[in-house]
Design an enzyme around this catalytic site. Structure first.
Site, PDB file in Angstrom:
ATOM      1  N   GLY A   1      12.131  31.078  -9.987  1.00  0.00           N
ATOM      2  CA  GLY A   1      11.449  30.833 -11.255  1.00  0.00           C
ATOM      3  C   GLY A   1      12.199  31.323 -12.479  1.00  0.00           C
ATOM      4  CB  SER A   2      15.725  32.206 -13.255  1.00  0.00           C
ATOM      5  OG  SER A   2      16.416  31.008 -12.977  1.00  0.00           O
ATOM      6  CG  ASN A   3      15.645  26.817 -14.715  1.00  0.00           C
ATOM      7  OD1 ASN A   3      16.245  26.489 -15.731  1.00  0.00           O
ATOM      8  ND2 ASN A   3      16.248  26.942 -13.552  1.00  0.00           N
TER       9      ASN A   3
ATOM     10  CG  LEU B   1      12.077  23.373  -2.860  1.00  0.00           C
ATOM     11  CD1 LEU B   1      12.471  24.334  -1.750  1.00  0.00           C
ATOM     12  CD2 LEU B   1      13.304  22.643  -3.410  1.00  0.00           C
TER      13      LEU B   1
ATOM     14  CB  ILE C   1       4.745  14.981  -7.852  1.00  0.00           C
ATOM     15  CG1 ILE C   1       5.564  16.195  -8.308  1.00  0.00           C
ATOM     16  CG2 ILE C   1       3.425  14.887  -8.613  1.00  0.00           C
ATOM     17  CD1 ILE C   1       4.879  17.516  -8.128  1.00  0.00           C
TER      18      ILE C   1
ATOM     19  CG  ASN D   1      13.198  17.668 -10.973  1.00  0.00           C
ATOM     20  OD1 ASN D   1      12.896  18.842 -10.827  1.00  0.00           O
ATOM     21  ND2 ASN D   1      14.119  17.062 -10.227  1.00  0.00           N
TER      22      ASN D   1
ATOM     23  CG  HIS E   1      19.116  17.175  -9.080  1.00  0.00           C
ATOM     24  ND1 HIS E   1      18.420  17.453  -7.919  1.00  0.00           N
ATOM     25  CD2 HIS E   1      20.393  16.867  -8.714  1.00  0.00           C
ATOM     26  CE1 HIS E   1      19.252  17.299  -6.889  1.00  0.00           C
ATOM     27  NE2 HIS E   1      20.441  16.951  -7.344  1.00  0.00           N
TER      28      HIS E   1
ATOM     29  CG  ASP F   1      16.340  14.132  -6.926  1.00  0.00           C
ATOM     30  OD1 ASP F   1      16.962  14.642  -5.990  1.00  0.00           O
ATOM     31  OD2 ASP F   1      15.451  14.721  -7.581  1.00  0.00           O
TER      32      ASP F   1
ATOM     33  CD  GLU G   1      19.544  24.918 -13.358  1.00  0.00           C
ATOM     34  OE1 GLU G   1      19.232  26.097 -13.127  1.00  0.00           O
ATOM     35  OE2 GLU G   1      19.568  24.050 -12.484  1.00  0.00           O
TER      36      GLU G   1
END
Ligand code: GRF
Length: 191
Positions: A12-14, A85, A88, A102, A104, A145, A174
């Site tokens: 969860g750093s983003n 991961l 949806i 998203n 990637h 993707d 990111e």
């Protein structure tokens, strides 16, 4: 007010970076963190910033009515996948058309699709002796993707680079670009 739900399965750093970026925003807020992993460190980050979070089982994710009810409960009107991961459910993708994005960790369409996440991506990039990699921010459609690409940024991959070196270069990109791109997309929808 745009209310974002961030979906994350891991560190969860983003997610934290996005939370911090919008902390003082008047028109964009993070209203919920959704994870499918009860041990995900993103939960600790949600607690630290006082953001509500919910852990959903893989079974829950198959029940789009349930997901829809959770998102409605928190007035969510935009979804950000940041290291999530699971796929949806199509019903949710359709409900949030062009409002699910998203990130990637590669230059799609290369190194995308099933199994291409986290270190698997960077290992493939190094094994294939690529001289560059990067990030792709894209809309999410039912084909994962393959949604419309919104933004890409590149970084050099040196012959001496290990996958972990590529991973840290990608994380840097990111953290530098994702929140600003989210803001840009949301503000462009407003117009
Ligand atoms: C990021 O590399 C992102 O590109 C990918 O999953 C990773 C999430 O990292 N989709 P973190 O959990 O935000 O640190």
């Amino acid at each position: 007010m745009t209310k974002i739900a961030i979906f994350a399965s891991g560190s969860g750093s983003n997610a934290q970076n996005i939370i911090e970026y919008f902390k003082a925003s008047k028109n964009i807020s993070i209203s919920l963190i959704v994870t499918n992993n009860k041990n995900a460190f993103v939960i600790e980050r949600a607690k630290k910033f006082g953001i509500p979070y919910i852990v959903l089982s893989n079974k829950d994710f198959k029940n789009s009515n349930y997901i829809e009810s959770v998102l409605k409960e928190y007035d969510v009107n935009f979804i950000v996948l940041a290291g999530f991961l699971l796929k949806i459910p199509e019903a949710i993708v359709k409900m949030f058309t062009d409002k699910i994005i998203n990130i990637h960790p590669a230059l799609l369409p290369k190194y995308g699709g099933k199994g291409m996440y986290g270190m698997n991506v960077h290992e493939a990039v190094v094994n294939n002796k690529e001289n560059e990699s990067g990030i792709t921010i894209h809309f999410v459609n039912e084909y994962y993707d393959e949604g419309q690409i919104i933004f890409q940024a590149k970084t050099q991959v040196l012959e001496s680079d290990f996958p972990t070196d590529v991973a840290s270069k990608i994380h840097e990109l990111e953290h530098k670009h994702f929140p600003g791109q989210i803001e840009k997309i949301i503000n462009s929808i407003k117009k």
